[in-house]
Every structure is written in structure tokens, then in C-alpha cells.
Scaffold this motif. Structure first.
Motif, PDB file in Angstrom:
ATOM      1  N   GLY A 193      32.289  39.694  74.695  1.00 29.19           N
ATOM      2  CA  GLY A 193      32.156  41.227  74.429  1.00 29.19           C
ATOM      3  C   GLY A 193      33.298  41.891  75.203  1.00 29.19           C
ATOM      4  N   GLU A 194      34.363  41.252  75.711  1.00 31.80           N
ATOM      5  CA  GLU A 194      35.406  41.832  76.138  1.00 31.80           C
ATOM      6  C   GLU A 194      35.980  43.064  75.044  1.00 31.80           C
ATOM      7  N   PRO A 195      36.427  44.251  75.671  1.00 30.93           N
ATOM      8  CA  PRO A 195      36.787  45.283  74.591  1.00 30.93           C
ATOM      9  C   PRO A 195      37.880  44.988  73.814  1.00 30.93           C
ATOM     10  N   GLU A 196      38.792  44.177  74.151  1.00 26.40           N
ATOM     11  CA  GLU A 196      40.047  43.994  73.438  1.00 26.40           C
ATOM     12  C   GLU A 196      39.540  43.149  72.060  1.00 26.40           C
ATOM     13  N   ILE A 197      38.534  42.106  72.385  1.00 21.35           N
ATOM     14  CA  ILE A 197      37.997  41.329  71.240  1.00 21.35           C
ATOM     15  C   ILE A 197      37.383  42.302  70.235  1.00 21.35           C
ATOM     16  N   GLU A 198      36.522  43.302  70.771  1.00 11.36           N
ATOM     17  CA  GLU A 198      35.978  44.269  69.943  1.00 11.36           C
ATOM     18  C   GLU A 198      36.927  45.157  69.051  1.00 11.36           C
ATOM     19  N   GLN A 199      37.944  45.454  69.745  1.00 17.18           N
ATOM     20  CA  GLN A 199      38.829  46.012  69.052  1.00 17.18           C
ATOM     21  C   GLN A 199      39.709  45.321  67.821  1.00 17.18           C
ATOM     22  N   LEU A 200      39.758  44.285  68.405  1.00 17.24           N
ATOM     23  CA  LEU A 200      40.572  43.303  67.177  1.00 17.24           C
ATOM     24  C   LEU A 200      39.742  42.673  66.126  1.00 17.24           C
ATOM     25  N   ALA A 201      38.310  42.654  66.477  1.00 17.71           N
ATOM     26  CA  ALA A 201      37.499  42.118  65.546  1.00 17.71           C
ATOM     27  C   ALA A 201      37.421  43.114  64.411  1.00 17.71           C
ATOM     28  N   ALA A 202      37.546  44.207  64.606  1.00 14.72           N
ATOM     29  CA  ALA A 202      37.438  45.258  63.499  1.00 14.72           C
ATOM     30  C   ALA A 202      38.602  45.185  62.580  1.00 14.72           C
ATOM     31  N   ARG A 203      39.692  44.394  62.964  1.00 18.95           N
ATOM     32  CA  ARG A 203      40.572  44.284  62.209  1.00 18.95           C
ATOM     33  C   ARG A 203      40.986  43.120  61.406  1.00 18.95           C
ATOM     34  N   VAL A 204      39.733  42.434  61.539  1.00 14.41           N
ATOM     35  CA  VAL A 204      39.946  40.994  60.732  1.00 14.41           C
ATOM     36  C   VAL A 204      39.220  41.224  59.111  1.00 14.41           C
ATOM     37  N   GLU A 205      39.683  40.838  58.162  1.00 19.44           N
ATOM     38  CA  GLU A 205      38.922  40.758  57.012  1.00 19.44           C
ATOM     39  C   GLU A 205      39.089  39.495  56.244  1.00 19.44           C
ATOM     40  N   CYS A 206      37.757  39.122  55.791  1.00 18.16           N
ATOM     41  CA  CYS A 206      37.615  37.828  55.107  1.00 18.16           C
ATOM     42  C   CYS A 206      37.219  38.062  53.700  1.00 18.16           C
ATOM     43  N   VAL A 207      38.125  37.687  52.802  1.00 21.50           N
ATOM     44  CA  VAL A 207      38.018  37.918  51.323  1.00 21.50           C
ATOM     45  C   VAL A 207      37.894  36.461  50.487  1.00 21.50           C
ATOM     46  N   VAL A 208      36.770  36.621  49.733  1.00 23.07           N
ATOM     47  CA  VAL A 208      36.595  35.267  48.725  1.00 23.07           C
ATOM     48  C   VAL A 208      37.630  35.405  47.492  1.00 23.07           C
ATOM     49  N   ASP A 209      38.412  34.227  47.458  1.00 25.39           N
ATOM     50  CA  ASP A 209      39.324  34.039  46.419  1.00 25.39           C
ATOM     51  C   ASP A 209      38.471  33.498  45.114  1.00 25.39           C
ATOM     52  N   ASP A 210      39.439  33.045  44.208  1.00 27.64           N
ATOM     53  CA  ASP A 210      39.027  32.666  43.022  1.00 27.64           C
ATOM     54  C   ASP A 210      38.649  31.180  42.929  1.00 27.64           C
ATOM     55  N   ASN A 211      38.781  30.385  43.939  1.00 31.66           N
ATOM     56  CA  ASN A 211      38.504  29.118  43.719  1.00 31.66           C
ATOM     57  C   ASN A 211      37.093  28.902  43.291  1.00 31.66           C
ATOM     58  N   PRO A 212      37.007  27.992  42.277  1.00 34.90           N
ATOM     59  CA  PRO A 212      35.542  27.822  41.775  1.00 34.90           C
ATOM     60  C   PRO A 212      34.803  26.712  42.154  1.00 34.90           C
ATOM     61  N   ASP A 213      35.408  25.875  43.253  1.00 37.23           N
ATOM     62  CA  ASP A 213      34.849  24.743  43.854  1.00 37.23           C
ATOM     63  C   ASP A 213      33.903  24.892  44.994  1.00 37.23           C
ATOM     64  N   PRO A 214      32.563  24.902  45.104  1.00 33.15           N
ATOM     65  CA  PRO A 214      31.533  25.462  45.931  1.00 33.15           C
ATOM     66  C   PRO A 214      31.704  24.619  47.250  1.00 33.15           C
TER      67      PRO A 214
END
Length: 470
Positions: free
Chosen positions: A366-387
Motif C-alpha cells: 500500500g505504499e503511496p508511490e505504488i498507488e500513484q504509479l498504479a493509476a498510470r498503468v494501462e493494459c489493452v487487449v490486442d488482436d491476437n486470436p489465440d486464446p
């Protein structure tokens, strides 16, 4: 006469029809010999055996490890099998397998076979380690059993057409571990077939524990190792199991996974041996995080930016990666959840320039620096069809001065396409020993496994290096 032919003759009136895939798998396991393993395969087996045992020693640092040990001590009392990195603790084989299976997987630091999405070493090594206490097997016999166990577990993952519903390190893991134990015990084809059925009868472990980030996730590996030993013990006393395990009416590829080209996957048995396709995890976090962490290291080599400069980190990943590790940061998350959370491990890597297995406790999550950086991380699903695809992945970092850094990762650090060097393998073992408070020289530890004669007694080697009597 080939075992498949014998089975065909004796199972003409099978209620559900002949499952030739089970017969073929049994034949492959029963007929595998040490002479089939070339030098590269033997070398890979030595390296990954050492790596997996070292990771198991490190697993002592998991906050849940002491509770699991206490429960198994209460359940079984004293025994003859040592617990990894615990020279003063020994348990009966079944209880030791649970503790060691948990310790091997609980830090998400154990190696895996990427094409099949199977962490194929953990249940195998935990079960084989338990077997060694009462075995006079040579190192060569141990390595053959290890190779067979890995090959089997990978088969049950490689032949799957859909994304995992069950947790493959335990579901496929118990199948592999059972075959490894049977091979080490010298079981014949009939015994191996019953062993396969009795292992299948104990398949367990779903992805729900992964989804929630429960400590039960790694515990499922311990259950798989224990089930493999139980199945082998039952066979030793003449107990039989179901026969049509692989593709029977209620077989593995009917209930657990959706099948794809079972014959084709079986035809690749030992071509090459899948241990040679294994990937190390250089960082104690889920495999699904390793490409992003590799990308961050490479980008820091290009420009050594400070975290204060960071605007966003975007990871474009296949759907399976998003399923596994795209989860929101929370100060109250469990250590198991955090190891599978990009919003935690990315900030951790940015701040620490490594992933320290000790930094998955309340003091750090729960470190404050972790919370701030976590908000800047984005994960986007690409178009790879293999499950089942783990890659490739792309990571893009935006900095405050308008600079944009991008890194395409087809092979993360530790994978066959980007393997750890000998020095990096020893460095990982050193970090494992620090985490597990184990007083040993990591270079000597690795050298012991790499250089030991194949006719040496395996028990003496393994227990001398990991704690326990010889």
C-alpha cells in the motif's frame, strides 16, 4: 507385442469405445529410456531441477508458508521427507509434498512451458522429491522420470484448444507428476495405465483461486503432488483406475480441456523433449508479467528515466495475459494477488529496478508511490486470436517531456528465445537463497547439479543441497 495392441485386444467390449490416446500415452511413458535423452536434454533437466529446488527454498518467505507447514505437521506428524530449506523439519511423504509444492509455486518464480501454458516443473519436482526419501534411484533415473513427467504435463496443456478453466499446473501437473513417480518406481505398462487413471480421478484446481489471488493457488500444486504419490501408492497395492482417461466419454479432454489434435501432439513426444523448451522466470511474479518487466528493463537501457517523468505505461497484450494479470491494484490485496497484478509489479519494477520477493507484504503493497504509479498503468487487449497466447507483447511509455518509448517483446528474458546466461541463473539462485534465508553458495549449488555423475544416488545429491538427511 506393443502395449496398445494388448489393450486393443482386451478392451473390445469397452462400454464407451477404445481410447487409443490413453494407450499411446502409457506406451510412451513405459518405453522411455535414459538413452533417448541427448546431452542438451540432460543439461536442461539438471538446470531446471536446480532452479526449481532453489525456488522452493525461497518459498519459505511466503507469509502463508508457516501456516501450511503447521497444518501438515498437525495432519501427519514427523516423517522421513525433508521440507525444502528446512533441515530440521521432516514429514511423511504426502504432507511434505503439499508443503514443498506450495513453496515451489507460491512466489510465481518457477519455470514453465510457454506454448502449452503449463508450469510443468512444480508438481513434478515436489512429488519426486518426496519419493527420493525411500528411493535408491540414480540421478540418471531421476532425470528420466523428471523428463517423462514434464513431457506428460505439457501434453495435457499442448493439446488444449481453449484458454484454461482449470489451473493447469495442478490439473495437468498431477498427470505429469504421477507419470514421473511411476517411472521412478519402475512401474510396468499395466501399472502406469492404472496410475494414469487414479491420477485423473484426483484432478483438481480451478482458475478461481488465480482469479481471486488466493493462497490456495499455489496450494493446489501441493495437492497435485500429494495426489500423484497417493495414486502411485494405490497402484502398489493392486488398486486399478479408469482406463479411458485421455479421450474417453468422461476423460480429461471431455471434462477438463477442449481437445485439439491429440494424435499430432502425442506424435511430438520427445521431439524435442519439452524440458528443452522451458522458460525460466527471472522475476518472482506470474509468467504473464515477465514480458512487460523485460520491456521496462530494455527501455531503461535506452533511456534511464526517473519515475517522476512518467505519464503512462501501456501494455498491449493477448487476451490470456489480460485475463491473468490485468487486475486493479488495492492496498488490501493478498501477496498472491499482487504477484499477478501488473498495476503492482510494474510500479515495483520502476521503483526498485527489480522484483524483490520480500516486497509482497502489507508493508509494501500500500505504499503511496505504488498507488500513484498504479493509476498510470494501462493494459489493452490486442488482436491476437489465440486464446492460449502469451505473446508477443508491446509496451509503450509516455514521459512528461513528450518522449515516447516503445518496446516489442517476442521473447521475454528467461524464455528459450532470450535465455538466462549461466551467470544469470546463478544470480537467480543467490536471490532465492536470500529470500529463503539459506546459507549456501549459489555457484556451488548449481555446479553440484550440473556436474554430478548420472550413476550417483539422487537422494544424496538432492537432500545434501536442499536440507535433510542423506
Amino acid at each position: 507385442m506393443q502395449y496398445a495392441s494388448i489393450l486393443r485386444r482386451s478392451s473390445v467390449e469397452s462400454r464407451f469405445g477404445l481410447d487409443t490416446h490413453s494407450a499411446r500415452l502409457v506406451e510412451l511413458v513405459a518405453n522411455s529410456e535414459l538413452s533417448e535423452l541427448d546431452d542438451a536434454t540432460i543439461h536442461a533437466l539438471r538446470i531446471f531441477l536446480a532452479d526449481t529446488l532453489a525456488v522452493g527454498i525461497a518459498g519459505k518467505c511466503n507469509p502463508a508458508a508457516e501456516g501450511i507447514l503447521a497444518a501438515m505437521q498437525a495432519n501427519g506428524g514427523a516423517g522421513e521427507v525433508s521440507c525444502l530449506g528446512r533441515p530440521d523439519v521432516s514429514l511423511p511423504a504426502h504432507q511434505a509434498a503439499v508443503v514443498n509444492g506450495f513453496q515451489i509455486h507460491c512466489l510465481e518464480w518457477d519455470g514453465l512451458h510457454e506454448p502449452s501454458v503449463v508450469i510443468a516443473l512444480c508438481a513434478n519436482v515436489a512429488a519426486l522429491h518426496a519419493e527420493l526419501a525411500n528411493s535408491d534411484a540414480s540421478l540418471g533415473e531421476l532425470l528420466l522420470a523428471f523428463a517423462v513427467g514434464v513431457e506428460t504435463a505439457v501434453f495435457f496443456g499442448s493439446a488444449a484448444a481453449s484458454a484454461p478453466r482449470f489451473f493447469r499446473p495442478s490439473a495437468a501437473g498431477v498427470m505429469g507428476a504421477a507419470m514421473a513417480v511411476g517411472k521412478l518406481r519402475g512401474y510396468n505398462a499395466e501399472q502406469i495405465h492404472n496410475l494414469l487413471g487414479l491420477a485423473f480421478s484426483q484432478v483438481s484446481g480451478t482458475m478461481q483461486a488465480h482469479w481471486e489471488g488466493s493462497e490456495a493457488l499455489a496450494l493446489q500444486v501441493g495437492f497435485a503432488a500429494r495426489a500423484a504419490i497417493t495414486a502411485a501408492d494405490l497402484v502398489a497395492h493392486g488398486i486399478t483406475g479408469p482406463r479411458e482417461v485421455v479421450s474417453g466419454k468422461f476423460g480429461y479432454f471431455t471434462l477438463i480441456e477442449t481437445p485439439e489434435n491429440l494424435d499430432g501432439v502425442l506424435a511430438k513426444w520427445g521431439k524435442p523433449w519439452k524440458i528443452t523448451e522451458m522458460a525460466h522466470k527471472p522475476f518472482p511474479a506470474g509468467r504473464a508479467t515477465q514480458s512487460v518487466l523485460t520491456a521496462l528493463l530494455k527501455m531503461r537501457e535506452e533511456r534511464d528515466f526517473d519515475v517522476e517523468e512518467l505519464v503512462t505505461v501501456r501494455a498491449d497484450v493477448p487476451s490470456l495475459i489480460a485475463l491473468l494479470v490485468s487486475r486493479p491494484w488495492s492496498p488490501d490485496m493478498s501477496p498472491a494477488y499482487a504477484r499477478l497484478c501488473l498495476e503492482y509489479v510494474v510500479p515495483r519494477m520502476l521503483l526498485d529496478r527489480t522484483i524483490d520477493p520480500a516486497r509482497f507484504t502489507d508493508d509494501y503493497l500500500g505504499e503511496p508511490e505504488i498507488e500513484q504509479l498504479a493509476a498510470r498503468v494501462e493494459c489493452v487487449v490486442d488482436d491476437n486470436p489465440d486464446p492460449n497466447a502469451l505473446g508477443p507483447q508491446s509496451v509503450t511509455i509516455a514521459l512528461k517531456d513528450g518522449t515516447e518509448l516503445s518496446q516489442f517483446v517476442d521473447a521475454p528474458l528467461g524464455s528459450p528465445g532470450f535465455p538466462l546466461s549461466a551467470e544469470q541463473r546463478v544470480d537467480k539462485i543467490a536471490r532465492c537463497f536470500v529470500a529463503g534465508d539459506w546459507d549456501a553458495d549459489p555457484a556451488d549449488f548449481m555446479a553440484a547439479f550440473e556436474n554430478a555423475a548420472l550413476d550417483q544416488q539422487a537422494r544424496n545429491l538432492v537432500f545434501a543441497q536442499t536440507g535433510g538427511g542423506v
